[in-house]
Motif scaffolding. Structure first.
Motif, PDB file in Angstrom:
ATOM      1  N   TYR A   1       0.827  -1.201  -0.084  1.00 14.32           N
ATOM      2  CA  TYR A   1       0.026   0.039   0.038  1.00 14.32           C
ATOM      3  C   TYR A   1       0.751   1.228  -0.141  1.00 14.32           C
ATOM      4  O   TYR A   1       1.837   1.337   0.533  1.00 14.32           O
ATOM      5  CB  TYR A   1      -0.904  -0.128   1.315  1.00 14.32           C
ATOM      6  N   TYR A   2       0.263   2.164  -0.776  1.00 12.74           N
ATOM      7  CA  TYR A   2       1.322   3.389  -0.674  1.00 12.74           C
ATOM      8  C   TYR A   2       0.386   4.695  -0.902  1.00 12.74           C
ATOM      9  O   TYR A   2      -0.892   4.640  -1.178  1.00 12.74           O
ATOM     10  CB  TYR A   2       2.102   3.540  -2.017  1.00 12.74           C
ATOM     11  N   GLN A   3       0.775   5.742  -0.508  1.00  9.29           N
ATOM     12  CA  GLN A   3       0.473   7.072  -0.708  1.00  9.29           C
ATOM     13  C   GLN A   3       1.280   7.986  -1.306  1.00  9.29           C
ATOM     14  O   GLN A   3       2.258   8.012  -0.966  1.00  9.29           O
ATOM     15  CB  GLN A   3      -0.183   7.919   0.666  1.00  9.29           C
ATOM     16  N   LEU A   4       0.440   8.960  -2.072  1.00 10.16           N
ATOM     17  CA  LEU A   4       1.616   9.790  -2.874  1.00 10.16           C
ATOM     18  C   LEU A   4       0.632  11.331  -2.736  1.00 10.16           C
ATOM     19  O   LEU A   4      -0.443  11.295  -2.779  1.00 10.16           O
ATOM     20  CB  LEU A   4       1.326   9.611  -4.318  1.00 10.16           C
ATOM     21  N   LYS A   5       1.613  12.113  -2.118  1.00 10.38           N
ATOM     22  CA  LYS A   5       1.330  13.636  -2.168  1.00 10.38           C
ATOM     23  C   LYS A   5       1.977  14.500  -2.861  1.00 10.38           C
ATOM     24  O   LYS A   5       3.191  14.561  -2.691  1.00 10.38           O
ATOM     25  CB  LYS A   5       1.105  14.082  -0.560  1.00 10.38           C
ATOM     26  N   GLN A   6       1.569  14.921  -4.122  1.00  9.21           N
ATOM     27  CA  GLN A   6       2.311  15.223  -5.295  1.00  9.21           C
ATOM     28  C   GLN A   6       2.120  16.833  -5.475  1.00  9.21           C
ATOM     29  O   GLN A   6       1.097  17.196  -5.761  1.00  9.21           O
ATOM     30  CB  GLN A   6       2.203  14.510  -6.452  1.00  9.21           C
ATOM     31  N   GLU A   7       3.311  17.529  -5.016  1.00  5.59           N
ATOM     32  CA  GLU A   7       3.081  19.174  -5.621  1.00  5.59           C
ATOM     33  C   GLU A   7       3.612  19.089  -7.227  1.00  5.59           C
ATOM     34  O   GLU A   7       3.201  19.791  -7.716  1.00  5.59           O
ATOM     35  CB  GLU A   7       3.967  20.006  -4.687  1.00  5.59           C
ATOM     36  N   SER A   8       4.874  18.331  -7.272  1.00  9.20           N
ATOM     37  CA  SER A   8       5.450  18.333  -8.700  1.00  9.20           C
ATOM     38  C   SER A   8       5.695  17.034  -8.821  1.00  9.20           C
ATOM     39  O   SER A   8       5.736  16.091  -7.817  1.00  9.20           O
ATOM     40  CB  SER A   8       6.580  19.304  -8.749  1.00  9.20           C
ATOM     41  N   SER A   9       6.216  16.587  -9.993  1.00  4.82           N
ATOM     42  CA  SER A   9       6.423  15.290 -10.300  1.00  4.82           C
ATOM     43  C   SER A   9       7.058  14.489  -9.375  1.00  4.82           C
ATOM     44  O   SER A   9       8.190  14.878  -9.036  1.00  4.82           O
ATOM     45  CB  SER A   9       6.713  14.729 -11.527  1.00  4.82           C
ATOM     46  N   ILE A  10       6.720  13.094  -9.037  1.00  4.66           N
ATOM     47  CA  ILE A  10       7.569  12.241  -8.280  1.00  4.66           C
ATOM     48  C   ILE A  10       7.729  10.959  -9.066  1.00  4.66           C
ATOM     49  O   ILE A  10       6.668  10.560  -9.667  1.00  4.66           O
ATOM     50  CB  ILE A  10       6.773  11.818  -6.906  1.00  4.66           C
ATOM     51  N   VAL A  11       8.729  10.491  -8.973  1.00  8.25           N
ATOM     52  CA  VAL A  11       8.902   8.997  -9.592  1.00  8.25           C
ATOM     53  C   VAL A  11       9.010   7.992  -8.485  1.00  8.25           C
ATOM     54  O   VAL A  11      10.085   8.053  -7.799  1.00  8.25           O
ATOM     55  CB  VAL A  11       9.979   9.092 -10.758  1.00  8.25           C
ATOM     56  N   PHE A  12       8.027   7.065  -8.440  1.00  9.51           N
ATOM     57  CA  PHE A  12       8.200   6.153  -7.278  1.00  9.51           C
ATOM     58  C   PHE A  12       8.293   4.664  -8.109  1.00  9.51           C
ATOM     59  O   PHE A  12       7.554   4.554  -8.953  1.00  9.51           O
ATOM     60  CB  PHE A  12       6.930   6.251  -6.496  1.00  9.51           C
ATOM     61  N   THR A  13       9.314   4.095  -8.059  1.00 11.75           N
ATOM     62  CA  THR A  13       9.682   2.906  -8.622  1.00 11.75           C
ATOM     63  C   THR A  13       9.972   1.759  -7.842  1.00 11.75           C
ATOM     64  O   THR A  13      10.507   1.946  -6.782  1.00 11.75           O
ATOM     65  CB  THR A  13      11.007   3.123  -9.694  1.00 11.75           C
ATOM     66  N   VAL A  14       9.766   0.563  -8.257  1.00 15.61           N
ATOM     67  CA  VAL A  14      10.202  -0.717  -7.497  1.00 15.61           C
ATOM     68  C   VAL A  14      10.994  -1.548  -8.580  1.00 15.61           C
ATOM     69  O   VAL A  14      10.675  -1.711  -9.545  1.00 15.61           O
ATOM     70  CB  VAL A  14       8.989  -1.622  -7.017  1.00 15.61           C
ATOM     71  N   TYR A  15      12.247  -1.881  -7.981  1.00 19.09           N
ATOM     72  CA  TYR A  15      13.093  -2.745  -8.876  1.00 19.09           C
ATOM     73  C   TYR A  15      13.511  -3.943  -7.918  1.00 19.09           C
ATOM     74  O   TYR A  15      13.445  -4.284  -6.815  1.00 19.09           O
ATOM     75  CB  TYR A  15      14.488  -1.927  -8.866  1.00 19.09           C
ATOM     76  N   LEU A  16      13.971  -4.805  -9.051  1.00 17.24           N
ATOM     77  CA  LEU A  16      14.666  -6.183  -8.474  1.00 17.24           C
ATOM     78  C   LEU A  16      16.052  -5.887  -8.621  1.00 17.24           C
ATOM     79  O   LEU A  16      16.332  -5.582  -9.809  1.00 17.24           O
ATOM     80  CB  LEU A  16      14.088  -7.318  -8.918  1.00 17.24           C
ATOM     81  N   ARG A  17      16.981  -6.214  -7.695  1.00 17.55           N
ATOM     82  CA  ARG A  17      18.426  -5.991  -8.007  1.00 17.55           C
ATOM     83  C   ARG A  17      19.051  -7.542  -7.790  1.00 17.55           C
ATOM     84  O   ARG A  17      18.796  -8.043  -6.305  1.00 17.55           O
ATOM     85  CB  ARG A  17      19.027  -5.061  -7.074  1.00 17.55           C
ATOM     86  N   ASP A  18      19.609  -8.269  -8.213  1.00 16.88           N
ATOM     87  CA  ASP A  18      20.265  -9.557  -8.233  1.00 16.88           C
ATOM     88  C   ASP A  18      21.866  -9.006  -7.601  1.00 16.88           C
ATOM     89  O   ASP A  18      22.174  -8.225  -7.588  1.00 16.88           O
ATOM     90  CB  ASP A  18      20.256 -10.333  -9.451  1.00 16.88           C
ATOM     91  N   MET A  19      22.423 -10.290  -7.402  1.00 16.62           N
ATOM     92  CA  MET A  19      23.688 -10.203  -6.537  1.00 16.62           C
ATOM     93  C   MET A  19      24.887  -9.468  -7.494  1.00 16.62           C
ATOM     94  O   MET A  19      25.728  -9.035  -7.080  1.00 16.62           O
ATOM     95  CB  MET A  19      24.178 -11.436  -5.936  1.00 16.62           C
ATOM     96  N   SER A  20      24.694  -9.874  -8.845  1.00 15.17           N
ATOM     97  CA  SER A  20      25.555  -8.748  -9.452  1.00 15.17           C
ATOM     98  C   SER A  20      25.467  -7.446  -9.819  1.00 15.17           C
ATOM     99  O   SER A  20      26.076  -6.769 -10.417  1.00 15.17           O
ATOM    100  CB  SER A  20      25.644  -9.504 -11.048  1.00 15.17           C
TER     101      SER A  20
END
Length: 635
Positions: A199-218
């Motif tokens: 669950y997430y909430q965004l309060k945005q005055e100007s642009s926000i970039v909210f990203t989810v990544y996977l990162r492997d061990m390399s």
């Protein structure tokens, strides 16, 4: 609060703490809060903290996790435990190094049902999630009735009250456009795939970039989710398909482009082993992309336009030509055989289609027989299916040694692709024989696979003698060695594990006829039910003596003979299989007896103990003398 620590007054001993019997029919997560405090970082033998899983019915413990990094604060380790049918124990082991001032302490061990990447942020350890510290923008814990930010939320999602906690990142301190705040999950320690939700909430005055990544061990990042547009100021549910066949971290990243950007809050990360979308694709099984060629070509094939480039052959046990790598008695592939070695000839072997965007580790064994340098006579290409692109990722450089040598290659391609083995014979002088066997594919890079904990009960002698030690009587002893043995016409040219690693052998020139050498395991846990012991032995040399394996039960004087071979057997490494059972603690003993001449160097390698009966039977039952038609080659 209280913690437990290792008593340092016992030198050289290990401190062992064992849990009660545990059952987990559901997936669960072990969290361990620990600290290793050391005065200096540079001890040659640092202190270690190990966590083992001891399963009912197995003689060996599985090492789940190990740490040796000293720290001046408490650290948290999170380990996924897959659901199991049998009961088990968790065993903590503290190993003091040479530094007497070191201390190893454990503050809390907690086993909860669910996955380690799940979190509601209500506990102060935050489930092992960490903020990657940044001078200006960071993730903070919000809620719990603390007014600590300008844009604090009225309620969290878990408890839906002002007392609950969540994570948030605020733009108020953002100085540069590029700055990002990262919240990093604990690393997955078992393969998982399914649906990650939060669950997430965004309060945005100007642009926000909210990203989810996977990162492997390399260190490769893969974006799996991104906010598209501003939402109303309430908790919104995000769901994303998640696939981590090898260890990965989930990273929640927020980027602002000004100090008035607003904020992002996050709560209630959860995971379900069922995909969110209706995708019912069966997950890719890397076992289907390997082959030991014993029965057929598995999922490999040849193009008929090329003609019969690779043939499946089998060599009967003999002292001139090596057999296959799998067992020494079985089948392997041979290119440039006597039928096909015309100059300009090419043999291609295509593997099955592999899915794109996954990291793979390809391993295989090859052997070259010939008189001249054969560089380039075997190469591996990646063939991308959508456009006919071939990329050469490996080719042989060494001169022919006639030893099965392991090659390993890591690769990752965005599109589906195939692995192609190409044997090429440019001119008559380049055409030796090229042999291929035991192709295997695993998920994750080869480097990551090498860092993985070794499977319990396996000994390849690469680092040390594992659970075995010498029992010296007289001057017969086993030696750990790489490369060929000193005497010609006896002993192996290389080990069985990689072709360039270590094996154990007896050096006949230091022993007299009939002298014995013993290699004895430490005491192993007795279990009910059958156990299977696999190993490879090398008995080549006209004067070869005996190799025997015994079982010695605790409290018994007598050793029970399990297996024996007498005399020269083959120029190859051969596989031995022994099925045995012992409900009391026991030891396994390898005994080699020197034969009539110095040409009796006997060697062993790649010992593996497995719970349960042996799945195959051993090929040869007789123990001495030559088989008929000793040196035939079947095509």
């Amino acid at each position: 609060g209280h913690y437990i620590s290792v008593d340092t007054s016992y030198e050289g001993e290990k401190a062992v703490l064992s849990s009660p019997d545990l059952y987990s029919e559901e997936w669960s997560c072990v969290r361990l809060i620990y600290q290793i405090a050391a005065a200096s970082d540079t001890s040659p033998e640092p202190a270690r903290l190990n966590l083992y899983l001891r399963q009912e019915g197995e003689s060996f413990d599985h090492l789940l996790w190990s740490a040796k990094e000293p720290s001046d604060s408490w650290l948290i380790a999170s380990l996924d435990l897959m659901n199991r049918t049998k009961k088990y124990k968790l065993v903590l082991e503290g190993e003091m190094g040479q530094d007497k001032s070191t201390s190893i302490a454990v503050f809390e061990i907690k086993i909860t049902s669910g996955y380690c990447i799940e979190c509601d942020f209500e506990e102060n350890h935050l489930c092992g999630y960490v903020n990657r510290w940044n001078p200006n923008v960071n993730w903070f814990v919000g809620g719990g009735n603390i007014r600590n930010s300008q844009s604090i939320l009225p309620k969290d999602h878990t408890l839906n009250s002002a007392l609950g906690h969540y994570m948030y990142v605020d733009s108020v301190y953002a100085k540069h456009f590029q700055e990002v705040a990262q919240l990093i999950s604990p690393k997955t320690t078992a393969p998982v795939s399914g649906c990650l939700s939060f669950y997430y909430q965004l309060k945005q005055e100007s642009s926000i970039v909210f990203t989810v990544y996977l990162r492997d061990m390399s260190g490769f990042y893969e974006e799996i989710w991104k906010t598209v547009s501003a939402l109303n100021a309430d908790w919104a549910l995000a769901e994303v398909d998640f696939n981590a066949p090898y260890p990965m971290e989930v990273i929640f990243e927020v980027a602002f482009n000004s100090a008035k950007g607003g904020y992002v809050a996050l709560d209630d990360i959860s995971f379900s082993p069922v995909y969110c979308s209706n995708q019912t694709g069966t997950p890719f099984n890397p076992a289907n992309a390997g082959c030991n060629f014993e029965e057929d070509l598995c999922n490999f094939y040849q193009d008929h336009k090329d003609g019969p480039g690779w043939s499946r052959v089998k060599v009967k046990r003999n002292v001139y030509r090596a057999g296959d790598h799998t067992t020494g008695f079985g089948y392997y592939l041979l290119a440039n055989t006597k039928f096909t070695s015309q100059p300009g000839y090419i043999g291609r072997l295509y593997g099955p289609t592999l899915p794109g965007n996954l990291q793979f580790c390809l391993r295989f064994y090859y052997a070259l027989y010939g008189f001249f340098k054969m560089s380039g006579s075997l190469a591996v290409y990646i063939f991308e299916e959508n456009h006919v692109v071939q990329e050469k990722i490996w080719s042989v450089l060494d001169s022919p040694k006639g030893v099965w040598t392991q090659a390993e290659i890591s690769f990752k391609k965005p599109m589906p692709c195939k692995v192609v083995f190409v044997s090429w014979c440019k001119s008559f002088w380049d055409c030796g024989l090229v042999a291929l066997d035991d192709v295997s594919l695993s998920l994750g890079s080869c480097q990551a696979a090498d860092l993985l904990l070794p499977s319990p009960g396996e000994c390849t002698f690469e680092k040390d003698e594992c659970v075995f030690s010498q029992k010296k009587r007289g001057r017969g002893s086993w030696h750990r060695k790489r490369g060929p043995t000193p005497t010609s016409y006896t002993g192996p040219k290389g080990d069985h594990t990689t072709g360039v690693g270590y094996y154990m052998y007896i050096e006949a020139s230091n022993m007299v006829y009939g002298q014995r050498a013993y290699l004895v395991s430490r005491s192993l846990r007795g279990t009910s039910g059958k156990q299977c012991l696999t190993f490879f032995y090398h008995m080549y040399g006209a004067g070869t003596g005996l190799l025997s394996v015994y079982l010695k039960k605790e409290g018994d004087e007598e050793e029970i003979p399990l297996w024996r071979r007498t005399g020269e057997q083959s120029i190859s490494w051969l596989r031995g299989l022994i099925e045995y059972e012992s409900d009391t603690n026991y030891q396994i003993i390898f005994e080699a007896i020197r034969g009539v001449s110095i040409r009796s160097d006997t060697a062993i390698d790649d010992i593996l103990f497995q719970a349960g009966p042996c799945l195959e039977v051993e090929e040869i039952q007789f123990s001495s003398g030559y088989p008929d038609n000793l040196n035939e080659i079947e095509y």
